[in-house]
Design an enzyme around this catalytic site. Structure first.
Site, short mmCIF file in Angstrom:
data_model
loop_
_atom_site.label_atom_id
_atom_site.label_comp_id
_atom_site.label_asym_id
_atom_site.label_seq_id
_atom_site.Cartn_x
_atom_site.Cartn_y
_atom_site.Cartn_z
CG HIS A 190 -2.09 -0.99 0.92
ND1 HIS A 190 -3.20 -0.68 0.17
CD2 HIS A 190 -2.24 -2.29 1.27
CE1 HIS A 190 -3.98 -1.73 0.08
NE2 HIS A 190 -3.42 -2.72 0.74
CB CYS A 504 -9.67 -3.95 -9.32
SG CYS A 504 -9.21 -2.72 -8.12
#
Length: 574
Positions: A190, A504
């Protein structure tokens, strides 16, 4: 001159001096003192300095990322400059005759204890992490230690860190941060995704580079290859300065694609959607011709908040996003925490589990904390009347979980009906990121409105390789034939059921994986907004019918990543 090889996470080149992101040693001894007024003066000076720096950080973050991201610094400054806080700490200094460091720690530890003891899911305004950040800042100033405030950097730098947190990344919006390198992380962690959203060249998985680099070392970051060069020769500096110039010139022509839809060479329309982590990114999206928001990660509402966001707070965020998108599709994913995303006040710290990526995360956490989950569902349903909303649920593993989700949604709809509160019936879908769902795709297709394949997590579960661990990063490969066969199965099932399906994740903008995905039959892709122009440019070079033939051969004959690449190179040159 030293060379390092890491994992390229965000493309581009950068040359600047190193800025080591280190946390100072804040240990101290409790001391009895004879002159409390001197310690009170030290306290006031530290508070004045902290407030001054926090105000400066707030200004920088507002300029670069907007007021929503800067709120944390404003609240911290307000807290420590309040008369109540100052009087509390001063009283401990005077009454107990102790040094200011001891008094600050004592008062803030009391606050932290109260937060920890707050029961029944009720949380006060300041979460534990914020209080701890305040404690560290005041102790640093009292001990004459430097804080690593990235937002206050005044000259171009390459940030060097062991790892980065989302709060660190908020401050990376400073225009003087030219690049980021870190010991830990991969191109799908992330931290990497967020640096990409800021267009900062970054390289992760460099092992111990933070220990081997000194402040002010000159560093070259090659975000294309993953190479880091420390203290390069003058010739290399000149070479990379030219690369930066050429790169900037190459990127500018892509701007013309901002206002165009995505088509293959032979005219096949491909849906391009944006992944966002913050409402402020909606304004950025408006500068691009995209089909909608394919993923809004709601977990950052929780990560960046000071306490559990209320139903009304969430409702207003969702409402504003939907209204801003002018009825374009918006897919909002429910709370997805766990693994490498921790929220201290939600008590999901990974230290409580041996393997947090396989533990109580994502939808599992939501179903174990139904009060939190129901609050989010109500906020989403209420907001649905303001746009074209679809709700997506992360890490569904079995149909029973889906049945539980649907039961809760139906119950909350009835409550809204009873209260006379309007809502639409948004489409409800799942992320395919666990192999069990891919295997049972035909059964899920009978029960959900849409599916979105979350490749970042799916790859790590297919390959049993932690995507945040650089030592197994070679297994985190989107061209692995096992993964490709799994993707083909899911897209074939979805197309057979005439169900909306999208892909995605970082795989959607991988220039080698993209042609295969198009050939498989994926018509909708969702990615970081800054990757959309590269994807549009590559799609314009691809012949859809040829990609279909190529994908068929890869699925049928490829046994290794090398096989995939060899077959692909026979069909196209990229």
């Amino acid at each position: 001159m030293l060379n390092y090889e890491g994992i390229a996470a965000s493309k581009g080149y950068a040359i600047a001096n190193a800025y080591k992101l280190v946390h100072p040693n804040l240990s101290f001894s409790t001391m009895k003192i004879g002159n409390p007024s001197k310690q009170v003066k030290r306290l006031n000076n530290a508070i004045k300095r902290a407030v001054n720096d926090l105000n400066k950080i707030e200004e920088v973050v507002i300029t670069n990322m907007g007021s929503a991201s800067s709120e944390i610094f404003k609240l911290q400054a307000t807290f420590i400059s309040s008369p109540n806080f100052i009087n509390e700490v001063s009283s401990v200094i005077i009454d107990s005759k102790v040094n200011a460091e001891t008094a600050v720690s004592e008062i803030l530890e009391r606050r932290i204890s109260k937060l920890k003891n707050a029961g029944n899911g009720k949380f006060v305004l300041d979460k534990i992490k914020d209080i701890d950040d305040i404690r560290k800042r005041l102790l640093a100033y009292l001990l004459n230690k430097n804080m690593s405030d990235l937002a206050l950097i005044q000259s171009p730098v390459i940030v060097v860190s062991e790892d980065l947190t989302p709060n660190d990344i908020i401050q990376l919006s400073n225009k003087n941060v030219k690049g980021v390198i870190a010991d830990l992380g991969t191109n799908t962690s992330h931290s990497a995704i967020l640096t990409k959203s800021l267009n900062i060249p970054s390289i992760f998985g460099l092992n111990n580079i933070s220990k081997n680099v000194s402040n002010d070392d000159l560093i070259i970051v090659n975000g294309m290859s993953g190479e880091v060069i420390v203290n390069p020769s003058n010739e290399l500096v000149k070479e990379y300065s030219l690369k930066i110039t050429k790169y900037n010139q190459t990127e500018k022509p892509l701007d013309k694609l901002k206002k165009r839809n995505a088509f293959t060479k032979d005219g096949k329309k491909i849906g391009i959607n944006a992944n966002i982590s913050s409402p402020k990114e909606v304004n950025l999206i408006k500068n691009y011709m995209i089909d909608g928001i394919g993923l809004y990660r709601t977990e950052y509402l929780y990560i960046d908040s000071y306490s559990l966001p209320t139903e009304d707070e969430q409702f207003n965020v969702y409402k504003n996003i939907l209204s801003s998108m002018n009825n374009k599709p918006v897919v909002i994913r429910t709370l997805d925490i766990g693994g490498d995303k921790q929220v201290p006040y939600l008590d999901n710290n990974d230290s409580s589990e041996r393997n947090p990526f396989l533990g109580n995360r994502s939808i599992r956490f939501s179903l174990s904390k139904t009060i939190i989950f129901r609050t989010q569902i109500r906020a989403l349903l209420r907001a649905s009347i303001y746009g074209n909303l679809s709700i997506m649920f992360p890490m569904i593993s079995e149909l029973n979980e889906w049945y539980k989700v649907k039961k809760i949604i139906n119950e909350e709809k009835r409550k809204l009906d009873d209260g006379g509160i309007a809502y639409k019936n948004p489409k409800l879908g799942i992320m395919v990121e666990v192999p069990s769902v891919a295997i049972m795709a035909d059964q899920f297709a009978k029960n959900v409105d849409f599916m979105s394949i979350g490749t970042n997590d799916l790859i790590q579960y297919v390959m049993a390789a932690d995507r945040g661990n650089p030592t197994v990063a070679a297994l985190d490969n989107p061209l692995n034939p096992a993964l490709l066969r799994m993707l083909e199965r899911v897209v074939n099932v979805a197309n057979a059921y005439k169900m909306d399906i999208s892909l995605c994740g970082e795989m959607a903008c991988n220039r080698y994986a993209l042609p295969i995905l198009i050939g498989m039959g994926f018509k909708n892709l969702s990615m970081n907004i800054n990757s959309t122009l590269d994807v549009k440019a590559l799609l314009s070079l691809l012949d859809y019918s040829l990609m279909q033939k190529m994908s068929e051969e890869i699925i049928k004959n490829a046994c290794t990543v090398k096989d995939v690449i060899k077959i692909e190179q026979r069909f196209i040159k990229i």
